[in-house]
Design an enzyme around this catalytic site. Structure first.
Site, mmCIF file in Angstrom:
data_model
loop_
_atom_site.group_PDB
_atom_site.id
_atom_site.type_symbol
_atom_site.label_atom_id
_atom_site.label_comp_id
_atom_site.label_asym_id
_atom_site.label_seq_id
_atom_site.Cartn_x
_atom_site.Cartn_y
_atom_site.Cartn_z
ATOM 1 N N CYS A 1 -0.722 0.535 7.437
ATOM 2 C CA CYS A 1 -1.243 0.826 6.103
ATOM 3 C C CYS A 1 -2.660 1.381 6.185
ATOM 4 C CB CYS A 1 -1.209 -0.432 5.241
ATOM 5 S SG CYS A 1 0.467 -0.907 4.813
ATOM 6 N N GLU B 1 0.838 -1.207 0.000
ATOM 7 C CA GLU B 1 0.000 0.000 0.000
ATOM 8 C C GLU B 1 0.867 1.250 0.000
ATOM 9 O OE1 GLU B 1 -0.142 -2.610 1.959
ATOM 10 O OE2 GLU B 1 -2.160 -3.043 2.715
#
Lengths: 364, 364
Positions: free
Chosen positions: B83, B51
């Site tokens: 994330c 991510e």
């Protein structure tokens, strides 16, 4: 459209494989003005031939038609009843064939005779699958022996026995039923001594729509066969051929003959097994054009080692059996003769069809 | 379109399998107005996460976008660098994930946190193929062990040796190259004592585009490993883990350590082999999330008998080897645990992928 109709003719031939006696399995379709007016295949045990059946069905509509035949029509010298003559007399205008008949008595003779009579004749290239339908006929004349298929069922790790006695079968019931479909396209089913003695098999075809009078062949070096075995239960319908070495027990021999068995006395090879050369020499005399050899490992290995197997059907289960189980093959030369031709999924099991590479070479 | 983009994200994950240290292999795609603005996968050895890589690539275009992630984003308690937080802070509007992260420290925590912050979150059903990409992560938390694949090469009749010494290889060069492709998706390659001593393997990945620093694991009960073995030639790049029983030769032990080997001393099982329970207990401490076990028959059978194999890669050649060759498996329980998942034709050979049926049960 020629390919389409010729394929249809091959489909007719495939339906009678294993059922045509010493005659090849032939199919044909007669088409007139895009209408199918006749369909035929070689009759049970060989006669009448496919062409005769189809021409009869077509009746008056045969005139001006095209006939599609999987194999060159027969035209033995001076035979006024040959299919070639029948085609000529019928008024058929055009003949499409899938292959020349490799039988030297008729090879290209039908083809040439038709041309001579002003009929258009086309030799059409076939698919490999259709080529295989004619293969037993090619085998008979090119290799001077029947076509031989080998069928074996084996575990995921290549064994034919199962250590677990609670579950003796390697493959599922579904796969075992499927075997009968393969049996049905061969003239004969064959096993070695050990399988005959251990399994007491019937070696007939027990699946609806495919039942016919197949031959059964056994190798029985010491004539250990028992007249109470299952092999004798259907002997009137399914001829039984026994290969044995020196016949010592004349009483048993005569008894077996009286029950209807056909017995060949043949020699031994260097390893003291029944000689495969003698086997081939003798089986050629019979009507058997194709044989499905169903294991065990010894007889399968001996046939493979002599490169006598044309096609292999491996039924492979999803079970492991491990060490202590019997390998699917016995001692074997380093053999790399086969090519994977087809795979058929049977639930979680698999039928693999392997083709001898030499067959690919015969296919043009 | 969600399925399409999620599949693309899984493709990114598949590219880094075997290369992400103790972290799962994750892929993601950021899409804004039908334009791909960010692509990411877990970095080498694990950090930064997929991510973070994709958000960084997207730059300003991340605002108002949808992010497709193969696995729920991490959200360990009180971690401001997770994330999940990064997604929230980025201005992403919508999150599509392929699976919840089975790690109990983060399971559904990322999902719930995103929803709490007003972001739309969709858990999308994946194909079984994509499910397998997440399988090592599931395995780690559901079965408390690494995912274990078994690779074996065998002859057409199920053997791993060849009686013909002129041609020692069962499979072709092409198939043997293909193995490196399979190796590359695992964190570690493993063999038993006999294979280590007989073959002197390197157990690394030697195929262009797939080279990475995989672990090598060997079972070496009596510490017979030789410091001149190929295994030591790339030890700086490819960690070597040795499992052994009581260390008697302290000098050799220290020498091996000084060369960089990681050594676990573990107990024996009832059959006097290294205990698989102890092996699992110890390997769990390492970063290894997935292992490709490459025969021989003994170690393969012991893993199969304990149902420790998740996936099998069978490279099957077109050669027969027959009696006297070594069966691919040693003593084995009657095992029917696997289902054929895929078949890959490799010239005249074949790779068969078999999946443990229990994996199918985990797939919803």
């Amino acid at each position: 459209m020629d390919s389409f109709w010729l394929n249809s003719a091959f489909y007719q031939a495939s339906r009678v494989l294993g059922n045509t006696g010493s005659n090849p399995a032939v199919g044909c379709i007669i088409v007139n003005n895009n209408e199918v007016v006749g369909v035929g295949a070689t009759s049970k045990n060989g006669r009448p031939h496919a062409e005769e059946n189809a021409i009869k069905m077509a009746g008056n509509k045969v005139k001006g038609s095209t006939i599609y035949i999987t194999l060159e029509p027969c035209n033995l010298a001076n035979n006024n009843f040959s299919c070639t003559k029948k085609i000529i007399n019928s008024g058929i205008k055009r003949v499409v064939i899938g292959a020349f008949d490799p039988n030297p008595l008729t090879y290209k003779k039908g083809y040439n005779e038709l041309i001579k009579k002003g009929i258009e004749v086309v030799l059409k290239k076939t698919s490999f699958e259709n080529f295989l339908i004619n293969y037993s006929q090619l085998c008979k004349y090119f290799l001077a022996r029947p076509m031989i298929g080998l069928k074996m069922a084996m575990s995921l790790d290549g064994n034919i026995t199962n250590n677990d006695i609670k579950n003796q079968w390697i493959t599922s019931k579904f796969s075992r039923l499927h075997v009968h479909q393969i049996r049905s396209i061969f003239d004969a089913v064959m096993v070695g001594t050990n399988t005959m003695l251990l399994d007491n098999p019937s070696l007939n075809i027990r699946i609806n729509g495919h039942r016919h009078s197949n031959y059964r062949i056994v190798f029985d070096k010491d004539l250990k066969i028992n007249i109470k075995d299952n092999l004798f239960k259907t002997i009137k319908k399914n001829p039984l051929i026994i290969f044995t070495n020196k016949i010592i027990n004349k009483y048993k021999y005569n008894k077996l003959l009286s029950l209807g068995a056909i017995i060949y006395e043949i020699g031994l090879d260097m390893n003291n097994n029944l000689s495969l050369d003698s086997f081939i020499k003798n089986i050629k005399k019979s009507k058997v054009k194709s044989i499905l050899l169903e294991g065990g490992s010894k007889i399968a290995s001996s046939f493979l080692n002599k490169n006598l197997i044309d096609i292999i059907y491996f039924y492979r289960s999803s079970k492991f059996t491990g060490k202590g189980s019997l390998n699917v093959l016995d001692k074997i030369k380093n053999i790399d003769d086969f090519e994977l031709y087809n795979t058929v999924k049977l639930n979680n099991e698999q039928l693999e069809v392997w083709i001898n590479k030499k067959i690919k070479k015969l296919y043009r």
